[in-house]
Design a protein around this motif. Structure first.
Motif, PDB file in Angstrom:
ATOM      1  N   LEU A  97      18.651   9.689  15.946  1.00 46.40           N
ATOM      2  CA  LEU A  97      18.963   9.462  14.541  1.00 46.40           C
ATOM      3  C   LEU A  97      17.858   8.676  13.867  1.00 46.40           C
ATOM      4  O   LEU A  97      17.298   7.759  14.458  1.00 46.40           O
ATOM      5  N   ASP A  99      17.941   6.620  10.422  1.00 45.69           N
ATOM      6  CA  ASP A  99      18.964   6.165   9.483  1.00 45.69           C
ATOM      7  C   ASP A  99      20.266   6.881   9.832  1.00 45.69           C
ATOM      8  O   ASP A  99      20.817   6.634  10.881  1.00 45.69           O
ATOM      9  N   GLU A 101      20.419  10.411   9.513  1.00 44.20           N
ATOM     10  CA  GLU A 101      20.029  11.809   9.692  1.00 44.20           C
ATOM     11  C   GLU A 101      19.772  12.111  11.171  1.00 44.20           C
ATOM     12  O   GLU A 101      19.046  11.390  11.846  1.00 44.20           O
TER      13      GLU A 101
END
Length: 128
Positions: A97, A99, A101
């Motif tokens: 990941l 953040d 996303e």
């Protein structure tokens, strides 16, 4: 000769034993030695290049997280997550990941780490 007697606090020991007997400890996931070695290998390369500075590890129910930081007091830039698929105890899913996303997702950690390392090296050459 002096003999020292140490008092053992039995309440602390009994608390540890209670935690180890807790049924939820079966759901906690950890990174295996091979997985952790692979992650730390990538981490050490990035630290030696001066891009990453710190990391943290966390284990929760059904999830193990390796967080990577640019600065010690900052939020993680990347998180490598190992998650157990529901109902299947021996099958795990790995995510990277940035953040919130999802950059990469696979059932094989080495696959996503190799893709991730290539993406990191491409970005470095583009910025220079």
């Amino acid at each position: 000769m002096t003999i020292l007697n140490f008092k053992v606090n039995n309440s602390k020991i009994s608390n540890v034993l209670k935690l180890s007997r807790n049924k939820n400890h079966k759901n906690i996931i950890f990174f295996s030695k091979l997985e952790l070695t692979s992650i730390l290998s990538l981490y050490s390369k990035q630290v030696s290049r001066g891009f990453w500075k710190d990391y943290a590890m966390d284990s929760q129910n059904e999830t193990a997280i390796f967080s990577i930081f640019r600065h010690t007091h900052d939020k993680p830039i990347y998180q490598i997550i190992k998650k157990r698929l529901k109902g299947l105890k021996n099958i795990n899913e790995f995510y990277i990941l940035k953040d919130i996303e999802i950059i990469s997702k696979s059932s094989d950690l080495l696959t996503i780490l190799n893709k991730f390392e290539k993406k990191l090296s491409i970005r470095k050459y583009q910025t220079q």
